[in-house]
Design a protein around this motif. Structure first.
Motif, mmCIF file in Angstrom:
data_model
loop_
_atom_site.group_PDB
_atom_site.id
_atom_site.type_symbol
_atom_site.label_atom_id
_atom_site.label_comp_id
_atom_site.label_asym_id
_atom_site.label_seq_id
_atom_site.Cartn_x
_atom_site.Cartn_y
_atom_site.Cartn_z
ATOM 1 N N ALA A 1 -15.724 23.481 60.734
ATOM 2 C CA ALA A 1 -14.977 24.697 61.066
ATOM 3 C C ALA A 1 -15.557 25.934 60.385
ATOM 4 O O ALA A 1 -15.033 27.039 60.566
ATOM 5 C CB ALA A 1 -13.514 24.528 60.673
ATOM 6 N N ARG B 1 -7.033 20.032 63.624
ATOM 7 C CA ARG B 1 -7.018 21.470 63.918
ATOM 8 C C ARG B 1 -5.929 22.175 63.137
ATOM 9 O O ARG B 1 -6.136 23.276 62.618
ATOM 10 C CB ARG B 1 -6.796 21.678 65.417
ATOM 11 C CG ARG B 1 -6.816 23.120 65.895
ATOM 12 C CD ARG B 1 -8.211 23.695 65.829
ATOM 13 N NE ARG B 1 -8.428 24.565 64.689
ATOM 14 C CZ ARG B 1 -9.598 25.035 64.334
ATOM 15 N NH1 ARG B 1 -10.682 24.703 65.007
ATOM 16 N NH2 ARG B 1 -9.721 25.834 63.296
ATOM 17 N N GLU B 2 -4.752 21.539 63.052
ATOM 18 C CA GLU B 2 -3.650 22.134 62.293
ATOM 19 C C GLU B 2 -3.994 22.251 60.814
ATOM 20 O O GLU B 2 -3.648 23.242 60.167
ATOM 21 C CB GLU B 2 -2.389 21.291 62.478
ATOM 22 C CG GLU B 2 -1.755 21.409 63.858
ATOM 23 C CD GLU B 2 -0.623 20.427 64.063
ATOM 24 O OE1 GLU B 2 0.287 20.738 64.872
ATOM 25 O OE2 GLU B 2 -0.640 19.339 63.454
ATOM 26 N N VAL C 1 -7.072 22.496 59.473
ATOM 27 C CA VAL C 1 -8.072 23.563 59.312
ATOM 28 C C VAL C 1 -7.403 24.935 59.397
ATOM 29 O O VAL C 1 -7.675 25.828 58.581
ATOM 30 C CB VAL C 1 -9.176 23.433 60.379
ATOM 31 C CG1 VAL C 1 -10.063 24.679 60.387
ATOM 32 C CG2 VAL C 1 -10.028 22.190 60.119
ATOM 33 N N ASP C 2 -6.523 25.118 60.373
ATOM 34 C CA ASP C 2 -5.817 26.394 60.513
ATOM 35 C C ASP C 2 -4.969 26.683 59.270
ATOM 36 O O ASP C 2 -4.871 27.830 58.821
ATOM 37 C CB ASP C 2 -4.920 26.379 61.754
ATOM 38 C CG ASP C 2 -5.715 26.428 63.049
ATOM 39 O OD1 ASP C 2 -6.913 26.755 62.999
ATOM 40 O OD2 ASP C 2 -5.124 26.133 64.111
ATOM 41 N N THR D 1 -7.251 27.904 56.386
ATOM 42 C CA THR D 1 -7.686 29.291 56.544
ATOM 43 C C THR D 1 -6.513 30.258 56.341
ATOM 44 O O THR D 1 -6.681 31.329 55.759
ATOM 45 C CB THR D 1 -8.322 29.513 57.929
ATOM 46 O OG1 THR D 1 -7.401 29.125 58.953
ATOM 47 C CG2 THR D 1 -9.587 28.688 58.072
ATOM 48 N N ALA D 2 -5.322 29.875 56.783
ATOM 49 C CA ALA D 2 -4.141 30.716 56.566
ATOM 50 C C ALA D 2 -3.805 30.791 55.075
ATOM 51 O O ALA D 2 -3.448 31.848 54.554
ATOM 52 C CB ALA D 2 -2.948 30.179 57.350
ATOM 53 N N LYS E 1 1.428 37.128 60.262
ATOM 54 C CA LYS E 1 1.203 37.480 61.667
ATOM 55 C C LYS E 1 2.495 38.019 62.295
ATOM 56 O O LYS E 1 2.476 39.009 63.027
ATOM 57 C CB LYS E 1 0.703 36.265 62.444
ATOM 58 C CG LYS E 1 0.416 36.544 63.915
ATOM 59 C CD LYS E 1 -0.001 35.287 64.649
ATOM 60 C CE LYS E 1 -1.346 34.796 64.172
ATOM 61 N NZ LYS E 1 -1.828 33.639 64.995
#
Length: 228
Positions: A30, A112-113, A115-116, A119-120, A182
């Motif tokens: 990623a 994916r969750e 990795v997200d 980064t968050a 966000k």
């Protein structure tokens, strides 16, 4: 000359070799930089101090030191801690957050969750497995009630927190409701980066270290309920 953006650095701590290897591979693919891995608590503390990563992805049940003990041992670092555990038990979650973890994900999350979430977390956001955010916010409210009793000082008229600008106070109020950066950006019609800057400025002005402390402060001041 154009500056090359610095990659987010990550330390991964888990005592299951296959899981550790798979997670490290996902993070590298990623575009994140895994600067070290560790398989027990003491090694995690040593390597975190040596590498000072942006994010520590930490299993809760490491040999030698529990996850909450690792968090406390690294409390003076700017490294943000994302717990990634097989346990979603209330006591485990609250112990980790009280010790300074930024977020908490159970291992049933997809690659994916995860990795997200990493980064968050690097951006300063608090990431939780669905269903856990409400639990943590409820505990913040309970702790904040104790903070109010302990401080019991009269509030100054006008701006509720004189050190902060009106916009910083508004962002802080929205943080206290459990909104993500966000969501706050959308609410205020500003950029995600602007929200981050406001939060970082607020942390500096209030001499706080992380979002956990920031939410407790906001709730203790009654900001969740909005302007009086």
């Amino acid at each position: 000359m154009t500056d090359i953006p610095r990659r987010t650095t990550v330390l991964v701590a888990d005592d299951h070799p296959l899981w550790l290897g798979a997670l490290e591979r996902d993070l590298v693919q990623a575009g994140l930089e895994v600067v070290a891995t560790a398989a027990d608590g003491p090694a995690t503390v040593r390597r975190a101090r040596a590498t000072r990563p942006d994010v520590l992805v930490l299993d809760l049940n490491l040999p030698g030191l529990r996850g909450d003990e690792v968090c406390r041992a690294l409390g003076d670092l700017e490294t943000r801690v994302l717990i990634l555990s097989a346990s979603g038990e209330q006591l485990d979650v609250l112990a980790a957050i009280k010790a300074g973890a930024t977020g908490y994900l159970v291992k049933s999350a997809s690659g994916r969750e995860i990795v997200d979430a990493v980064t968050a977390t690097a951006r300063g956001e608090a990431v939780f497995t669905p269903g856990l955010a409400g639990l943590v916010l409820g505990e913040f409210r309970r702790m904040a009630a104790g903070d109010v009793e302990a401080e019991a000082a009269p509030r100054a008229a006008g701006r509720p927190i004189p050190e902060l600008t009106d916009r910083e106070t508004e962002v802080l109020r929205l943080v206290a409701t459990g909104m993500s950066y966000k969501e706050i950006a959308a609410e205020l019609v500003v950029s995600h980066r602007t929200v981050q800057n406001h939060v970082q400025n607020t942390l500096g002005k209030l001499h706080l270290h992380n979002r956990v402390e920031l939410v407790r402060f906001a709730l203790a001041r009654g900001l969740e309920d909005g302007p009086a």
